[in-house]
Design an enzyme around this catalytic site. Structure first.
Site, PDB file in Angstrom:
ATOM      1  N   GLU A  76       0.842  -1.212   0.000  1.00 25.47           N
ATOM      2  CA  GLU A  76       0.000   0.000   0.000  1.00 25.47           C
ATOM      3  C   GLU A  76       0.874   1.258   0.000  1.00 25.47           C
ATOM      4  O   GLU A  76       0.587   2.230  -0.701  1.00 25.47           O
ATOM      5  CB  GLU A  76      -0.927  -0.001   1.224  1.00 25.47           C
ATOM      6  CG  GLU A  76      -1.925  -1.144   1.195  1.00 25.47           C
ATOM      7  CD  GLU A  76      -2.918  -1.091   2.348  1.00 25.47           C
ATOM      8  OE1 GLU A  76      -2.484  -1.244   3.509  1.00 25.47           O
ATOM      9  OE2 GLU A  76      -4.118  -0.894   2.101  1.00 25.47           O
ATOM     10  N   GLU A  99      -3.568 -10.053   3.825  1.00 28.02           N
ATOM     11  CA  GLU A  99      -4.685  -9.717   4.715  1.00 28.02           C
ATOM     12  C   GLU A  99      -5.742 -10.807   4.718  1.00 28.02           C
ATOM     13  O   GLU A  99      -6.303 -11.148   5.763  1.00 28.02           O
ATOM     14  CB  GLU A  99      -5.321  -8.384   4.288  1.00 28.02           C
ATOM     15  CG  GLU A  99      -4.488  -7.151   4.610  1.00 28.02           C
ATOM     16  CD  GLU A  99      -3.437  -6.831   3.553  1.00 28.02           C
ATOM     17  OE1 GLU A  99      -3.144  -7.690   2.695  1.00 28.02           O
ATOM     18  OE2 GLU A  99      -2.886  -5.716   3.609  1.00 28.02           O
TER      19      GLU A  99
HETATM   20  C1  1HE Z   1       6.441  -8.457  12.318  1.00 32.95           C
HETATM   21  C2  1HE Z   1       5.812  -8.352  11.070  1.00 32.95           C
HETATM   22  C3  1HE Z   1       4.573  -7.667  11.016  1.00 32.95           C
HETATM   23  C4  1HE Z   1       7.632  -9.453  10.796  1.00 32.95           C
HETATM   24  N1  1HE Z   1       4.092  -7.170  12.177  1.00 32.95           N
HETATM   25  N2  1HE Z   1       5.929  -7.935  13.431  1.00 32.95           N
HETATM   26  N3  1HE Z   1       2.058  -8.653   7.023  1.00 32.95           N
HETATM   27  C5  1HE Z   1       2.262  -9.964   6.919  1.00 32.95           C
HETATM   28  O1  1HE Z   1       1.387 -10.772   7.083  1.00 32.95           O
HETATM   29  C6  1HE Z   1       3.696 -10.385   6.718  1.00 32.95           C
HETATM   30  C7  1HE Z   1       4.252 -10.865   8.032  1.00 32.95           C
HETATM   31  N4  1HE Z   1       5.690 -11.104   7.972  1.00 32.95           N
HETATM   32  C8  1HE Z   1       6.225 -12.177   7.332  1.00 32.95           C
HETATM   33  O2  1HE Z   1       5.563 -12.970   6.680  1.00 32.95           O
HETATM   34  C9  1HE Z   1       7.691 -12.381   7.494  1.00 32.95           C
HETATM   35  O3  1HE Z   1       8.142 -11.641   8.631  1.00 32.95           O
HETATM   36  C10 1HE Z   1       8.553 -11.941   6.277  1.00 32.95           C
HETATM   37  C11 1HE Z   1       8.322 -12.917   5.124  1.00 32.95           C
HETATM   38  C12 1HE Z   1       8.232 -10.520   5.846  1.00 32.95           C
HETATM   39  C13 1HE Z   1      10.055 -11.972   6.670  1.00 32.95           C
HETATM   40  O4  1HE Z   1      10.362 -13.254   7.177  1.00 32.95           O
HETATM   41  P1  1HE Z   1      11.685 -13.450   8.066  1.00 32.95           P
HETATM   42  O5  1HE Z   1      11.846 -14.919   8.303  1.00 32.95           O
HETATM   43  O6  1HE Z   1      12.821 -12.715   7.448  1.00 32.95           O
HETATM   44  O7  1HE Z   1      11.414 -12.674   9.455  1.00 32.95           O
HETATM   45  P2  1HE Z   1      10.499 -13.131  10.717  1.00 32.95           P
HETATM   46  O8  1HE Z   1      11.296 -14.074  11.571  1.00 32.95           O
HETATM   47  O9  1HE Z   1       9.166 -13.590  10.299  1.00 32.95           O
HETATM   48  O10 1HE Z   1      10.290 -11.755  11.468  1.00 32.95           O
HETATM   49  C14 1HE Z   1      11.347 -11.073  12.173  1.00 32.95           C
HETATM   50  C15 1HE Z   1      10.695 -10.290  13.284  1.00 32.95           C
HETATM   51  O11 1HE Z   1       9.836  -9.294  12.697  1.00 32.95           O
HETATM   52  C16 1HE Z   1       9.785 -11.143  14.150  1.00 32.95           C
HETATM   53  O12 1HE Z   1       9.801 -10.565  15.436  1.00 32.95           O
HETATM   54  P3  1HE Z   1      10.697 -11.201  16.636  1.00 32.95           P
HETATM   55  O13 1HE Z   1      10.430 -10.305  17.790  1.00 32.95           O
HETATM   56  O14 1HE Z   1      10.214 -12.617  16.788  1.00 32.95           O
HETATM   57  O15 1HE Z   1      12.120 -11.136  16.149  1.00 32.95           O
HETATM   58  C17 1HE Z   1       8.420 -10.939  13.550  1.00 32.95           C
HETATM   59  O16 1HE Z   1       7.373 -11.151  14.476  1.00 32.95           O
HETATM   60  C18 1HE Z   1       8.494  -9.478  13.159  1.00 32.95           C
HETATM   61  N5  1HE Z   1       7.570  -9.143  12.123  1.00 32.95           N
HETATM   62  N6  1HE Z   1       6.566  -8.980  10.150  1.00 32.95           N
HETATM   63  C19 1HE Z   1       4.765  -7.308  13.327  1.00 32.95           C
HETATM   64  N7  1HE Z   1       3.918  -7.490   9.889  1.00 32.95           N
HETATM   65  C20 1HE Z   1      -3.288  -0.775   7.032  1.00 32.95           C
HETATM   66  S1  1HE Z   1      -3.779  -2.349   6.855  1.00 32.95           S
HETATM   67  C21 1HE Z   1      -2.451  -3.260   6.246  1.00 32.95           C
HETATM   68  C22 1HE Z   1      -2.652  -4.684   6.584  1.00 32.95           C
HETATM   69  C23 1HE Z   1      -1.400  -5.494   6.438  1.00 32.95           C
HETATM   70  O17 1HE Z   1      -0.339  -4.983   6.169  1.00 32.95           O
HETATM   71  S2  1HE Z   1      -1.591  -7.164   6.703  1.00 32.95           S
HETATM   72  C24 1HE Z   1      -0.066  -7.843   6.238  1.00 32.95           C
HETATM   73  C25 1HE Z   1       0.828  -8.030   7.420  1.00 32.95           C
END
Ligand code: 1HE
Length: 267
Positions: free
Chosen positions: A121, A141
């Site tokens: 977005e 989402e």
């Molecule tokens: C996060 C987020 C997040 C990572 N919110 N904390 N977005 C998604 O559904 C995508 C979610 N993220 C992922 O699928 C993966 O993180 C990635 C593919 C982007 C990267 O994977 P990777 O293996 O490099 O990293 P990771 O181990 O998943 O994440 C590292 C840290 O970032 C981890 O936190 P930690 O404290 O355990 O180290 C994750 O929890 C954190 N993290 N992504 C919060 N999105 C206005 S409306 C819009 C609606 C949306 O955007 S929905 C889509 C959300």
């Protein structure tokens, strides 16, 4: 020089980093430990940055630190909001991204790794998009049980079509960098690590345009595209007359006729 020209870039939260490079401002998402997930402080910082740009900034390059451009909305904050707060939150994203799309200067984004959910977005609100070959796009989402809230329902159908966005959300599919270019999600694909240099090169070209031309392209063109044809033609004529009547436009035209300006050659 205008009185505000020497103004510094606005103060930003630690999740954003900004610097000047000549007529450009470079803004970087700087929360790689959370994959540049967009929390409230970051989104508010983006709004402040684009609303308070110094007058001598002519274009912005937006990029992300680490392996991914942005993992979208910070999902940990989402679990704490009721419905009323969620509406206000989404409206806050709309304000911030409108400050990009309909702000004062064109914005070039440099995409790599995950460009997903709210990250897509954010990218969709920028005017020129450069993707490194590692970039991929998704709208998770649907699979997370939520809905887009950062303007995707408005911007993405205009970029890739309602049907394609619907399918992305229903199935959670991803598009890679080449597919994304084919669909219009990016305008360029470059090798990994080459995105920022390409983004800066393009932003410099944009910054070299006259401000009134960039204004017309950013503000008049999208409005014309959404108008009925008759109003669109009228608006185009008015905008064309305003633009070509500007003294700087006249000077550029004279420069070309006197063979002092570059030709439009294939590059
Ligand atoms: C996060 C987020 C997040 C990572 N919110 N904390 N977005 C998604 O559904 C995508 C979610 N993220 C992922 O699928 C993966 O993180 C990635 C593919 C982007 C990267 O994977 P990777 O293996 O490099 O990293 P990771 O181990 O998943 O994440 C590292 C840290 O970032 C981890 O936190 P930690 O404290 O355990 O180290 C994750 O929890 C954190 N993290 N992504 C919060 N999105 C206005 S409306 C819009 C609606 C949306 O955007 S929905 C889509 C959300």
């Amino acid at each position: 020089m205008s009185p505000t020209a020497a103004r510094p870039l606005p103060d930003l939260p630690p999740s954003l980093h900004a610097e000047r490079q000549g007529a450009l401002a470079l803004l970087r998402l700087a929360r790689p430990q959370k994959r540049n997930a967009l929390d409230d402080a970051t989104v508010l910082g983006i709004e402040t940055f684009f609303n308070d740009l110094p007058d001598d900034v002519k274009a912005v390059v937006l990029s992300g630190e680490g392996e991914h451009f942005s993992a979208g909305l910070d999902l940990s904050e989402l679990t704490r909001r009721d419905i009323t707060e969620s509406i206000a939150h989404s409206r806050m994203w709309h304000r911030a991204f409108e400050a990009i799309e309909f702000g004062r200067v064109p914005v070039v984004s440099v995409l790599h790794g995950a460009v997903v959910g709210g990250g897509l977005e954010l990218a969709a609100a920028t005017h020129v998009r450069v993707a490194e070959r590692t970039a991929y796009y998704a709208l998770p989402e649907g699979t997370r049980g939520i809905y887009v809230g950062g303007g995707a329902s408005v911007r993405l159908p205009r970029l890739i079509g309602t049907s394609r966005m619907m399918e992305m959300m229903l199935t959670g599919r991803t598009y890679d960098a080449e597919e994304g270019r084919g669909l219009g999600l990016s305008h360029y694909v470059v090798e990994p690590g080459a995105g920022l240099a390409k983004g800066i090169e393009l932003a410099q070209r944009v910054a070299d345009n006259e401000a009134h031309t960039n204004f017309a392209i950013m503000h008049a063109l999208p409005r014309i595209a959404e108008q009925d044809r008759a109003s669109g033609y009228l608006m185009e004529s008015l905008m064309a007359a305003i633009a070509s009547g500007d003294p700087q436009a006249q000077k550029r035209l004279q420069d070309f006729l006197a063979k002092r300006a570059p030709k439009t050659l294939r590059r």
